[in-house]
Scaffold this active site. Structure first.
Site, PDB file in Angstrom:
ATOM      1  CB  CYS A 110     -29.815  17.224  57.224  1.00  0.00           C
ATOM      2  SG  CYS A 110     -29.852  17.468  59.016  1.00  0.00           S
ATOM      3  CG  HIS A 153     -26.974  12.411  58.566  1.00  0.00           C
ATOM      4  ND1 HIS A 153     -26.925  13.184  57.416  1.00  0.00           N
ATOM      5  CD2 HIS A 153     -27.775  13.087  59.439  1.00  0.00           C
ATOM      6  CE1 HIS A 153     -27.654  14.280  57.610  1.00  0.00           C
ATOM      7  NE2 HIS A 153     -28.183  14.242  58.818  1.00  0.00           N
ATOM      8  CD  GLU A 154     -29.922  11.115  61.940  1.00  0.00           C
ATOM      9  OE1 GLU A 154     -29.965  12.015  62.792  1.00  0.00           O
ATOM     10  OE2 GLU A 154     -30.310  11.272  60.762  1.00  0.00           O
ATOM     11  CG  HIS A 157     -27.450  15.410  63.564  1.00  0.00           C
ATOM     12  ND1 HIS A 157     -27.432  16.754  63.255  1.00  0.00           N
ATOM     13  CD2 HIS A 157     -28.131  14.816  62.551  1.00  0.00           C
ATOM     14  CE1 HIS A 157     -28.071  16.953  62.107  1.00  0.00           C
ATOM     15  NE2 HIS A 157     -28.498  15.794  61.657  1.00  0.00           N
TER      16      HIS A 157
HETATM   17 CO    CO Z   1     -29.515  15.410  59.893  1.00  0.00          CO
END
Ligand code: CO
Length: 182
Positions: A110, A153-154, A157
């Site tokens: 990341c 993953h995004e 966030h």
């Molecule tokens: Co990230």
């Protein structure tokens, strides 16, 4: 041009915020941010440019990593040497997933986490993502393998979640055999 230092570090509590839906038409400021994000991600994956501008390589970035609590993300996926697919998704949502789960064998990375983190982050092998393009047109993306992981993953966030939150603290390699390594 974005620099690596413009990207918030994991110590920043801003990264833990849940981002807000975007309304259309999008603000000029956000459109500019998106261009900068795509530029950074692309350059960061081209060795000569990454070195020249001192960029940490990454394939995905969410607005919150620049301190903007809005639900948009960019992914620049290298499909072959020097050839990239670019995804920009506003208000993304995962609408279906595979049963099968996978994990990145070398550990997930990341741009906000400047250290190696060991352990298994289980992710769906395939996801369908719905959302909008920057003009507000509905879009649907089917992603698999590495790209599917990037979307999960995004989108995490946007919900204030970092990848290592998924790793079992006591046993980072727990249930390893349940998932396929990529
Ligand atoms: Co990230």
């Amino acid at each position: 041009m974005l620099k690596t230092k413009d990207i918030l570090d994991e110590k920043s509590s801003i990264l833990r915020k849940v981002s807000n839906d975007v309304t259309f038409p999008m603000e000029e400021e956000d459109l500019k941010k998106i261009d900068l994000m795509v530029e950074y991600l692309t350059n960061s994956q081209i060795d000569a440019l990454a070195e020249k501008y001192d960029l940490r390589p990454g394939m995905g970035m969410a607005a919150i990593q620049l301190g903007v609590p809005k639900r948009y993300l960019t992914i620049v996926h290298e499909i072959e040497e020097g050839n990239f697919d670019t995804y920009v998704v506003i208000n993304p949502k995962i609408v279906s997933t595979s049963q099968e789960k996978i994990y990145v064998e070398d550990g997930e990375g990341c741009l906000s986490v400047n250290r190696e983190v060991e352990g298994i982050v289980p992710r769906y092998a395939r996801v369908t993502v719905e959302g909008y393009d920057t003009l507000g047109n509905k879009i649907k993306i089917r992603a698999r393998e590495e790209l599917a992981i990037a979307f999960q993953h995004e989108i995490d966030h946007l919900n204030g979640i970092l990848f290592f939150d998924h790793i079992d603290k006591k046993n980072p390699f727990k249930d390893k055999d349940k998932y396929r390594a990529i």
